[in-house]
Write a protein that holds these residues in place. Structure first.
Motif: not given
Length: 394
Positions: A106, A110, A117, A165-166, A192, A197-198, A200, A228-229
């Motif tokens: 991931t 990404l 992150v 980004r995440a 998010c 935003l991703a 995770i 996006t998840a």
């Protein structure tokens, strides 16, 4: 030989280090009780073992598709629909060499250099290192004990920058065992979405919940996040299959294809017979899952009750996983140690108890204690801890 900078930047795993120390003492004949391991002490259920043997005997020992067996992916589709009320297709899944590998792929797929992150602390030790290996930047945000170690929406907003980004959500959490409520997940998920935003979502402990608690996927609460998840899961914890190394990721098909490309040039497919074992794990009886959950719940109740009776230790009772994460700073001070890390070293060397100091989880005043061991071991370990405290208190 000169090593790469990315390797030099990696922090060794604290959980593996303390386990290695305990194994070293055991090898020399010393009785060490291990409360450090992040795996069930049960053996893999017999029907799963038999399915793997059958697969090997029938010749299923060749390469599979990099993204996993079609039958296993279909079983995961049904599992997600039943457990998480989320409807996906096989193209949204990659089967990986453990959930850790799913996370690694991931981040590789990404992140660009410098991407940030958000990682809630206390955190699982590999999150920060995997982000760094992908040339990303871990942004650690401390979950407060008074909020059960969970991040508030306000904390996430304050940590978000133009480079974010995440964000990682681990619920139930390793190491704290805490679970985000649906209301909390809805707030975070909608934010998010708004910011692009991703998310995770590490859900590897979803089956191990106690006292009526329920672990909900953030994607179930905010279905729009399917684009996006990334949902991370596997059979390691739920079915006592840590050594089989089968996990998976669920995400948008574009990201899954990218992750599959990375895997095709690194590991190829997960072990074929282990995939057949995982297929049985998801399609066969789930009685063993509940049996183990009940056993863990009984151990939790006993371990928690005894732990909080020890001077200098305070602990929030976890809702899931199989760890206690007490604040032991006062206990270390009372026994003459300047840090929890030094105190934990003394525990393994003198009391012959292996626990993991919280420093590796981003929480140096705490320790992680696993109750994924027998009730006999739990009682004996806490007897030793109590004796250690009484003999060292200044």
């Amino acid at each position: 030989m000169e090593l790469s900078q990315r390797v030099k930047n990696i922090t060794p795993s604290s959980t593996l280090a303390i386990t290695a120390k305990a194994n070293e003492l055991r090898a020399s004949g010393i009785d060490v009780i291990g409360l450090a391991a992040g795996e069930p002490d049960f053996n893999t259920p017999e029907p799963i073992i038999e399915a793997a043997i059958k697969a090997a005997r029938e010749g299923h020992t060749k390469y599979t598709a990099t993204s996993g067996l079609s039958a296993l992916k279909e079983a995961i589709v049904k599992k997600i629909a039943h457990d998480n009320k989320i409807h996906i297709k096989s193209e949204n899944i990659i089967v990986t060499t453990g959930a850790k590998h799913a996370l690694y792929l991931t981040f590789q797929a990404l992140l660009n250099p410098g991407d940030e992150v958000i990682i809630p602390a206390p955190y699982w030790v590999s999150y920060t290192e995997q982000v760094k290996l992908a040339e990303g930047v871990p942004v650690i945000v401390n979950g407060l004990e008074e909020n059960d170690f969970k991040l508030s929406l306000e904390q996430i907003k304050q940590a978000t920058t133009e480079k974010t980004r995440a964000i990682i959500i681990n619920s139930p959490s390793n190491p704290t065992g805490m679970i985000y409520s649906k209301e909390e997940l809805k707030e975070i998920g909608e934010y998010c979405l708004e910011k692009g935003l991703a998310v995770i979502s590490d859900e590897i402990y979803e089956k191990l919940v106690y006292d009526g608690a329920v672990a909900t996927s953030i994607v179930e609460v905010v279905p729009e996040l399917q684009k996006t998840a990334v949902m991370i899961n596997g059979v390691s914890k739920s079915h006592a299959m840590t050594g089989w190394r089968i996990g998976y990721a669920v995400a948008d098909s574009v990201l899954i294809k990218a992750m599959t490309n990375v895997a095709s040039h690194s590991t190829s497919n997960p072990t074929s017979i282990a995939q057949y074992a995982a297929l049985e794990a998801y399609t066969g009886s789930q009685e063993s899952v509940e049996h183990m959950r009940q056993a863990f719940e009984g151990r939790l109740n006993r371990a928690y009750e005894r732990l909080i009776s020890i001077p200098g230790i305070r602990c929030i009772k976890p809702q899931g996983a199989f760890y206690l994460f007490p604040n032991v700073k006062r206990a270390a001070e009372m026994t003459g140690f300047s840090s929890v890390a030094d105190w934990a070293t003394a525990l393994v060397e003198e009391a012959k108890i292996a626990v993991v100091p919280g420093e590796g989880f981003g929480a140096p005043d705490y320790m992680r204690l696993s109750y994924a061991t027998s009730m006999e071991n739990i009682n004996e370990a806490l007897d030793r801890l109590h004796t250690f405290m009484e003999s060292h208190i200044k």
